[in-house]
Design an enzyme around this catalytic site. Structure first.
Site: not given
Length: 596
Positions: A440-442
């Site tokens: 997550y978050e890229g």
């Protein structure tokens, strides 16, 4: 039962001896937190993490969150009380602007506290962690009215925050967003659409939840150039600033996940919910990236935190578990077997993890101090330099620390043998929880592409050249110090490899972009190894002076030993990364898609 002890001594060594915390006393907030105050803050943070949060980690994982028929979500037993204590103590607003009720202390302290709480209970720590991103986005991009309405409640912890990006059909490619925003005569908007994977999207910890939502205003351009950001509260705020009637936003379901069961990861439905534009129309990604950069640094710390707690438990187990005899003869002849810590391969695992942890912590503290300079310095040139460094390091920290954090959790699990696979020992939870941080978050592949495609060439490579100059200057300055040679020589070789890889991209990636795509992840990890090695060289220089060669300072002697291990056993991997980068993309791109 798993254990956790916050590494306060190690943090103080970094702040006091390695990075010269007092040098930052001219920045706002630092004068209010001299080292003796910092020590007291960290001690209390450690106590809260160890005594309140850590005992809730396994129970929260087993119980998970519950969605009720009316859409309400309840968190595991004890989470709500722990959050109330945390908010009441002022931890949420530790580094926030005093104008909105924050304590205004250095962001560096908040980053350190994030490690403590995450290592103790990652799922719980995500609830207050997400508030920080909402505060940052509204403080930088919100109107004055929005700041007055939301920031005091967020800073105090009375309200929580989220960020809503992903939809069922789009994750990384946000240009595909379908969530609609319809303008209303009063200047607000009606938001309609569905978002998925929303951490802390609904819960019972606070009276209100402030959602920051990406959506497309009717008639806006296609792609990322037509995305706007909106603030959409769970409950509309009345004229007195209190949560009023329910807004048209609800939790449709809770995702069934591999880990972080104690955090409510939700499918969020927006059915004509009332929202207000944050920042300019069609400039939502710029505003959201303020939140995402905060979040990416927080996720990097999650990688370190899970690596640390997994290490602590594996080391304790290795000291106690009796199996077999040492290869050089019985170490405990009075017992039926020796503890497994006598075996070189077990020590290889433990020292690999610990050598990473201590350098990664140094890298986090170093970067957090740069963030404080970027956000608080009154010197424009100094702010710009620190901001460049922060932009360059963010994808490296997120990608490398979370990749290695998961890898180290698996290594620590291996120390337990079969017991590591059994839930009661807690190691399998660390592995499951650590895995999400790589995604997550890229995802980490995206972090690598961001580093190679955006951060390296930005402003003609100014940031990377400044870092090369700094590390190169350290190498030159200490090249003739025989005592530091075991640290400086491997660092020089790693830096040479990184510079060669950077030059290879300059020569081969412009005309053939697949060269950059094929080598990006190796470049990110090569970069990370050099950054970690630089941290070890700096720590070793300080430790050698403190140890004096007579073993009087146990912490310093331990640092020197771990630093040598890193340089001997881990740093040589820079050569393998360079070789892979230099091989280019031809082989991996020749196989037809249908042959996979």
């Amino acid at each position: 039962m798993p254990i956790y002890n916050a590494p306060v001594e190690d943090v103080l060594f970094l702040l006091r001896d390695v990075f010269g915390y007092e040098r930052f006393a001219n920045l706002p907030g630092f004068a209010d937190a001299p080292l003796d105050t910092v020590e007291a803050i960290l001690a209390e943070g450690a106590r809260f993490s160890q005594e309140v949060l850590q005992p809730l980690n396994r129970s929260g994982d087993r119980e998970g969150c519950t969605r009720h028929a009316d859409g309400r979500v309840t968190t595991p037993a004890g989470f709500r009380e722990a959050y109330a204590d945390y908010a009441a103590a002022g931890w949420v607003g530790l580094s926030a602007d005093p104008a909105y009720g924050g304590q205004g202390l250095p962001y560096t302290l908040a980053a350190i506290m994030n490690e403590f709480t995450t290592a103790a209970n990652m799922a719980w720590s995500m609830y207050p962690g997400l508030i920080q991103g909402a505060i940052a986005a509204l403080a930088q991009h919100g109107t004055e009215a929005q700041r007055r309405t939301y920031l005091p409640a967020l800073v105090s912890g009375r309200w929580a925050g989220t960020m809503n990006l992903t939809e069922p059909h789009c994750g990384t490619d946000l240009g595909l967003i379908k969530t609609r925003a319809v303008p209303e005569p009063d200047g607000g908007y009606r938001i309609t659409g569905q978002k998925i994977f929303i951490s802390a999207g609904e819960h019972d910890l606070t009276d209100n939840i402030v959602h920051l939502v990406l959506a497309r205003i009717d008639g806006a351009p296609e792609g990322t150039s037509g995305i706007s950001l909106f603030v959409v509260p769970k409950r509309l705020v009345d004229e007195n600033g209190a949560p009023g009637e329910a807004n048209g936003v609800s939790c449709g379901s809770i995702e069934e996940k591999m880990g972080i069961h104690g955090n409510s990861t939700c499918v969020m439905n927006y059915d004509g919910a009332k929202g207000w534009l944050v920042g300019a129309e069609n400039k939502g990604l710029r505003a959201m990236f303020t939140m995402m950069n905060e979040a990416r640094l927080g996720v990097a710390v999650q990688g370190l935190a899970l690596s640390e707690v997994a290490y602590q438990n594996a080391a304790a187990y290795a000291r106690e578990r009796l199996q077999g005899r040492a290869l050089t003869g019985a170490r405990q002849p009075e017992a039926k077997a020796d503890p497994i810590i006598v075996h070189p391969d077990v020590r290889r695992i433990l020292m690999t993890i610990r050598a990473f942890n201590e350098a990664a912590r140094a890298l986090v503290v170093w970067t957090a101090l740069e963030a404080d300079v970027a956000h608080r310095s009154g010197d424009a040139a100094e702010k710009a330099r620190a901001d460049d460094r922060l932009g360059l390091m963010t994808p490296v920290l997120k990608g490398v620390l979370t990749d290695k954090g998961f890898e180290n959790a698996v290594l620590a699990q291996q120390v337990y043998g079969g017991h590591g696979y059994i839930a009661e020992w807690g190691m399998e939870q660390f592995v499951r929880d650590a895995r999400i941080a790589m995604i997550y978050e890229g995802t980490n592949g995206i972090q690598a592409l961001d580093l190679v495609g955006r951060k390296l060439p930005k402003d003609g490579g100014k940031a990377i050249m400044a870092l090369f100059a700094e590390i190169g200057g350290f190498v030159t300055e200490n090249a003739d110090d025989a005592a530091l040679a075991p640290y400086v020589k491997p660092l020089k070789q790693g830096l040479d490899h990184l510079q060669q890889a950077t030059m290879w991209f300059m020569q081969n990636a412009m005309a053939k972009p697949d060269n950059a795509g094929a080598g990006a992840t190796d470049y990110m990890h090569l970069f990370g190894l050099v950054a970690l090695g630089y941290m070890w060289a700096r720590m070793a220089k300080v430790a050698y002076a403190a140890a004096g060669g007579d073993g009087a300072d146990a912490l310093a002697e331990r640092k020197l030993l771990l630093g040598r291990f890193f340089m001997e056993r881990i740093m040589p991997e820079t050569g393998a990364h360079l070789a892979r980068i230099s091989s280019g993309f031809d082989t991996m791109m020749q196989m037809p898609a249908e042959a996979f």
